[in-house]
Each structure stands twice: as structure tokens, then as C-alpha cells.
Design a protein around this motif. Structure first.
Motif, mmCIF file in Angstrom:
data_model
loop_
_atom_site.group_PDB
_atom_site.id
_atom_site.type_symbol
_atom_site.label_atom_id
_atom_site.label_comp_id
_atom_site.label_asym_id
_atom_site.label_seq_id
_atom_site.Cartn_x
_atom_site.Cartn_y
_atom_site.Cartn_z
ATOM 1 N N ALA A 141 -7.143 -3.124 -0.715
ATOM 2 C CA ALA A 141 -6.032 -2.767 -1.608
ATOM 3 C C ALA A 141 -6.224 -3.426 -2.967
ATOM 4 O O ALA A 141 -6.799 -4.509 -3.075
ATOM 5 N N ASN A 142 -5.722 -2.753 -4.020
ATOM 6 C CA ASN A 142 -5.783 -3.335 -5.357
ATOM 7 C C ASN A 142 -4.379 -3.603 -5.879
ATOM 8 O O ASN A 142 -3.383 -3.420 -5.170
ATOM 9 N N LEU A 143 -4.281 -4.052 -7.110
ATOM 10 C CA LEU A 143 -3.000 -4.462 -7.669
ATOM 11 C C LEU A 143 -1.975 -3.332 -7.649
ATOM 12 O O LEU A 143 -0.795 -3.548 -7.321
ATOM 13 N N ALA A 144 -2.406 -2.122 -7.966
ATOM 14 C CA ALA A 144 -1.490 -0.988 -7.933
ATOM 15 C C ALA A 144 -0.934 -0.759 -6.526
ATOM 16 O O ALA A 144 0.245 -0.423 -6.355
ATOM 17 N N ASP A 145 -1.768 -0.944 -5.512
ATOM 18 C CA ASP A 145 -1.324 -0.759 -4.131
ATOM 19 C C ASP A 145 -0.246 -1.775 -3.748
ATOM 20 O O ASP A 145 0.706 -1.452 -3.020
ATOM 21 N N PHE A 146 -0.394 -3.009 -4.220
ATOM 22 C CA PHE A 146 0.616 -4.018 -3.916
ATOM 23 C C PHE A 146 1.953 -3.663 -4.560
ATOM 24 O O PHE A 146 3.017 -3.852 -3.957
ATOM 25 N N PHE A 147 1.917 -3.149 -5.794
ATOM 26 C CA PHE A 147 3.161 -2.719 -6.436
ATOM 27 C C PHE A 147 3.756 -1.497 -5.724
ATOM 28 O O PHE A 147 4.983 -1.377 -5.602
#
Length: 223
Positions: A141-147
Motif C-alpha cells: 500500500a502507498n500513501l494514497a491507500d492509507f488515506f
């Protein structure tokens, strides 16, 4: 394997020295969240549960859920809850944040806490990922996925509190606003007075207004 007193009440935490033991960032994140009592709280990228346990002590939540892709760390967190006698208050789930919608209900939490991997590393990494690497670098997962996960989990006007690196601040703020997560509080953290900040703490409100409060810089070490 060791059992540490974390310095918050009488809580103890089981840690595997071969994996990623918690540090200053976890304590700063939990402190900065400044949550009301009796909320439903979820800690994404919980690791061995450090942020979850500190938050439990500080804010007396109704229920705390910790989620991490590392199954071994999740088992340690469950054991820690058991030795502290708070299994009824704390739940730990082994799951990738990309699959969060399959495991948890929409808008079911008042507050999300997250200490994500700080370094970009691309998507689609398969096979055995070293635990220390996974704690530092975005893997599946990347930063966008966490948001995306936070926006899905939070109730309207719920809060997301994140610790990250100042170098990612532009990405953080733009990705959050795209998901109607509005930054409301921000604090830079430096190792010592006079040094550049190497940590940023940010709290967002789901559906919040466009007003950001910059809090005084915080120093981990003083004279």
C-alpha cells in the motif's frame, strides 16, 4: 523477545527485537492525537500495538482496533493485551490496508491513528518482505491507500492523526484534501532546538472546514 513497561500506567508490551520495536514517533503520535474519552479508535500500521496501547492509557477509549499486515506482530499485540488483562477493550487484526473494506464497516470509527511507512517504494512487491523494511518502506500500500482507508473508516467529523516526514508534506495535504480529509492541526518536531524538523504531526477532520492551526514546534531533546 522481551516484555517492556511502556511508561504509560502499568501497561506492558511484548516486543521482538528482530523486528521493528516502537520508538519516539509512536509516542509523539499518540500524544498529539488529544482525543476525547470513550471513542472507537483504530490504529493502522499498528505493528506490535504500541500506539494502540499508549492511546488506551491516555484517552480511555470505548474500543481500540489495531491493524497490520505483519501477522507475527499482530500475535504479539494480542499477547500484550492478554498480559495486561484488557482483551475486551483491544482487538488486533492481521490484514493489508488494501483489504480494509472487506474486514471493517464503513464509517465505524471516531478516530484513526496512523504511523505509516515513510519511504516510497512502489507497488506490487511480492514474496517475503523483511519486517524492518516493511515498517520503513511502502510495500503493498502507498500513501494514497492509507488515506482511502481512513476516509472509509471515519465517521463524519471524525479525526485522522498521522505522523510522517516533512519531505512528504505536500503529498500528504493534497492527497488528504482529495478525500475530504481537511488538515486542522499541524506540528513540526525537531531533535533539538535549532535543528531542522524531521517529523511532522498532522490531524485531519473528515469533512472539516478550511482552517489549519500551526502549533509551536516541539523538541524531542532539550538542554
Amino acid at each position: 523477545m522481551r516484555i517492556d513497561e511502556i511508561g504509560f500506567g502499568d501497561l506492558k508490551l511484548i516486543q521482538d527485537e528482530n523486528e521493528f520495536c516502537y520508538g519516539t514517533d509512536a509516542v509523539l503520535l499518540a500524544r498529539f492525537a488529544n482525543l476525547p474519552q470513550h471513542l472507537n479508535v483504530i490504529d493502522l500500521c499498528t505493528g506490535n500495538g504500541a500506539v494502540a496501547f499508549i492511546s488506551y492509557n491516555l484517552y480511555n477509549p470505548q474500543h481500540v482496533v489495531g491493524v497490520d499486515v505483519n501477522t507475527h506482530e499482530i500475535e504479539l499485540a494480542k499477547e500484550s493485551a492478554s498480559i495486561n488483562g484488557i482483551e475486551d477493550k483491544m482487538e488486533f487484526i492481521s490484514e493489508d490496508v488494501l483489504n480494509i473494506k472487506k474486514r471493517l464497516e464503513f464509517e465505524s470509527f471516531d478516530a484513526v491513528l496512523i504511523n505509516p511507512p515513510y519511504q516510497e517504494n512502489g507497488r506490487g512487491i511480492c514474496g517475503n518482505i523483511d519486517a524492518k523494511h516493511a515498517a520503513r518502506f511502502e510495500t503493498t500500500a502507498n500513501l494514497a491507500d492509507f488515506f482511502d482507508a481512513a476516509a472509509y473508516l471515519l465517521k463524519p467529523k471524525g479525526t485522522l492523526t498521522m505522523v510522517h516526514r516533512p519531505s512528504r508534506l505536500v503529498d500528504i495535504l493534497s492527497l488528504a484534501r482529495e478525500r475530504k480529509l481537511e488538515a486542522k492541526r499541524l506540528q513540526m518536531v525537531a531533535p533539538h532546538p535549532g535543528e531542522s524538523a524531521n517529523i511532522v504531526l498532522i490531524q485531519f477532520v473528515k469533512g472539516g472546514g478550511h482552517e489549519l492551526k500551526i502549533e509551536p514546534e516541539y523538541y524531542v531533546h532539550t538542554k
